[in-house]
Design an enzyme around this catalytic site. Sequence first.
Site, PDB file in Angstrom:
ATOM      1  N   PHE A  23       3.691   2.945  -5.337  1.00 41.85           N
ATOM      2  CA  PHE A  23       4.988   2.430  -4.910  1.00 41.85           C
ATOM      3  C   PHE A  23       6.044   2.862  -5.939  1.00 41.85           C
ATOM      4  O   PHE A  23       5.823   2.724  -7.145  1.00 41.85           O
ATOM      5  CB  PHE A  23       4.907   0.903  -4.825  1.00 41.85           C
ATOM      6  CG  PHE A  23       6.093   0.260  -4.165  1.00 41.85           C
ATOM      7  CD1 PHE A  23       6.191   0.197  -2.785  1.00 41.85           C
ATOM      8  CD2 PHE A  23       7.115  -0.286  -4.929  1.00 41.85           C
ATOM      9  CE1 PHE A  23       7.285  -0.407  -2.181  1.00 41.85           C
ATOM     10  CE2 PHE A  23       8.213  -0.883  -4.324  1.00 41.85           C
ATOM     11  CZ  PHE A  23       8.294  -0.941  -2.952  1.00 41.85           C
ATOM     12  N   ASP A  30      -1.744  -3.454 -10.120  1.00 42.22           N
ATOM     13  CA  ASP A  30      -0.704  -4.052  -9.287  1.00 42.22           C
ATOM     14  C   ASP A  30      -1.375  -4.535  -8.000  1.00 42.22           C
ATOM     15  O   ASP A  30      -1.949  -3.737  -7.263  1.00 42.22           O
ATOM     16  CB  ASP A  30       0.400  -3.024  -8.992  1.00 42.22           C
ATOM     17  CG  ASP A  30       1.593  -3.660  -8.275  1.00 42.22           C
ATOM     18  OD1 ASP A  30       1.380  -4.663  -7.550  1.00 42.22           O
ATOM     19  OD2 ASP A  30       2.714  -3.153  -8.433  1.00 42.22           O
ATOM     20  N   TYR A  76       5.798 -12.739  -2.136  1.00 40.63           N
ATOM     21  CA  TYR A  76       6.517 -12.780  -0.850  1.00 40.63           C
ATOM     22  C   TYR A  76       5.837 -11.985   0.248  1.00 40.63           C
ATOM     23  O   TYR A  76       6.290 -11.987   1.380  1.00 40.63           O
ATOM     24  CB  TYR A  76       7.976 -12.334  -1.009  1.00 40.63           C
ATOM     25  CG  TYR A  76       8.199 -10.983  -1.668  1.00 40.63           C
ATOM     26  CD1 TYR A  76       7.976  -9.808  -0.973  1.00 40.63           C
ATOM     27  CD2 TYR A  76       8.657 -10.897  -2.974  1.00 40.63           C
ATOM     28  CE1 TYR A  76       8.189  -8.574  -1.575  1.00 40.63           C
ATOM     29  CE2 TYR A  76       8.868  -9.679  -3.592  1.00 40.63           C
ATOM     30  CZ  TYR A  76       8.631  -8.512  -2.881  1.00 40.63           C
ATOM     31  OH  TYR A  76       8.845  -7.290  -3.484  1.00 40.63           O
ATOM     32  N   LYS A  77       4.745 -11.292  -0.089  1.00 37.42           N
ATOM     33  CA  LYS A  77       4.023 -10.524   0.939  1.00 37.42           C
ATOM     34  C   LYS A  77       2.943 -11.420   1.562  1.00 37.42           C
ATOM     35  O   LYS A  77       3.279 -12.380   2.231  1.00 37.42           O
ATOM     36  CB  LYS A  77       3.484  -9.243   0.312  1.00 37.42           C
ATOM     37  CG  LYS A  77       4.637  -8.301  -0.091  1.00 37.42           C
ATOM     38  CD  LYS A  77       4.185  -7.081  -0.861  1.00 37.42           C
ATOM     39  CE  LYS A  77       5.411  -6.205  -1.190  1.00 37.42           C
ATOM     40  NZ  LYS A  77       5.097  -5.154  -2.154  1.00 37.42           N
ATOM     41  N   ARG A 133       3.535   1.429  10.015  1.00 36.37           N
ATOM     42  CA  ARG A 133       2.670   0.559   9.232  1.00 36.37           C
ATOM     43  C   ARG A 133       2.567  -0.809   9.908  1.00 36.37           C
ATOM     44  O   ARG A 133       3.576  -1.394  10.292  1.00 36.37           O
ATOM     45  CB  ARG A 133       3.299   0.426   7.841  1.00 36.37           C
ATOM     46  CG  ARG A 133       2.447  -0.238   6.815  1.00 36.37           C
ATOM     47  CD  ARG A 133       3.084  -0.094   5.455  1.00 36.37           C
ATOM     48  NE  ARG A 133       4.288  -0.925   5.332  1.00 36.37           N
ATOM     49  CZ  ARG A 133       4.723  -1.433   4.179  1.00 36.37           C
ATOM     50  NH1 ARG A 133       4.086  -1.169   3.052  1.00 36.37           N
ATOM     51  NH2 ARG A 133       5.808  -2.162   4.137  1.00 36.37           N
TER      52      ARG A 133
END
Length: 419
Positions: free
Chosen positions: A134, A206, A231-232, A380
């Site tokens: 990312f 991560d 928050y995911k 996705r």
Amino acid sequence: MSELSITRADCIGRDAQDPLAPLRERFDLPPDLIYLDGNSLGARPRAALERAQAVVAREWGRDLIKSWNTAGWFDMPKRLGERLAPLIGAGAGEVAVTDTTSLNLFKALAAAVRIQAEGPYAARRVIVTERSNFPTDIYMAEGLAEWLERGYSVRLVDSVDELPAAIDGNCAVVMLTHVNYRTGYQHDMADLTRHAHGAGALIVWDLAHSAGAVPLDLTAAEADFAVGCTYKYLNGGPGSPAFIWVPQRHQAQFAHPLTGWWSHAKPFAMAHGFAPSDGIGRALCGTQPVVSLALVECGLEIFEETNMAAIRTKSLGLTDLFIELVEATCANHPVKLVTPREHARRGSQVSFTHPHGYAVMAALIARGVIGDYREPEIMRFGFTPLYTRHVDVWDAVAILKDILDREDYDVTAERGAVT
Ligand SMILES: *Cc1c(COP(=O)(O)O)cnc(C)c1O
């Protein structure tokens, strides 16, 4: 079209037998929407609304500054860390919920670099990561390397196969994202950690697309540091603070340059000169966004009613089903699976490419199937077992097939600022 092994009625049957099905009620999802983007922003726990009202109206509105003590605001990063720890295989006193993933990564990387600089491998100057990581992870590592001005650099590796060889005698720190945000590829954490240690490197994981999505055991893997989002898959709310894991064995040596007052041994002594607090407290920096932080608890509470093994079983069932249905019903279209078929290598998302991926995703969203798009060409779809049903998977694929069959998408569609 090949013969399907399953019908829509079978999907409804699977949902009826699903031990996680009752947990869907704990979320407030709009009707007539199939939400397959919980890997980017988790859905709202119903409890979050009442909690937000309590924090804003009672704790802030009525009790004002007393709430730092009476409502436990000050201790929240550590208290939430304790509740999150079991989901990632962390021990007590090893996790704090604080700051952002980008910032926590900076702290963990800085600490790892510093530990190496004081040990037998002090001459090493390379941070190894993947080019497919990312972007913020790469930017933060490059930013740190540049600011250290001691010859550090970031080595970007192009494929998983090349990783072991890239972790060589110059590598100080390995920084990997456990589940790739684009492809859903899941690394073997224990194996790569062992390899890094064998080569004399420290490793920072991560867990942005792993925490709450796949079973994790940082302690068993003997990893060095980890960070991740709330928050995911953890459903903490938009922009909710991230987490950082520092195992007990590294805490005494854990030092980073963001030495704010919340990481001070005695923050209210207002002393001259910084002295780090003991334990995980030294991973903090400054005052936290209390309202947002408080809502993280509502997501974590729901995980305490189940376990990651049950979540994983359902996750693989959902992703297997999605792959089977797309490949069987959309076989005459140029959709190509980029997510690993092998269970051990798959996270909780499925990505397909299509030459008009952005336009197809826009059409899906317009028809109430929310996934997202990532460059290049990737559609996705995230599967969150706490609230996604098998029938949602069936219906989403039926809509995708209809859009593709009728070419009902606009290749000139304008892109929003956030995709
Ligand atoms: C989502 C994500 C982030 C987000 O970082 P922020 O600081 O919250 O913007 C970081 N790293 C990875 C791998 C991610 O998937």
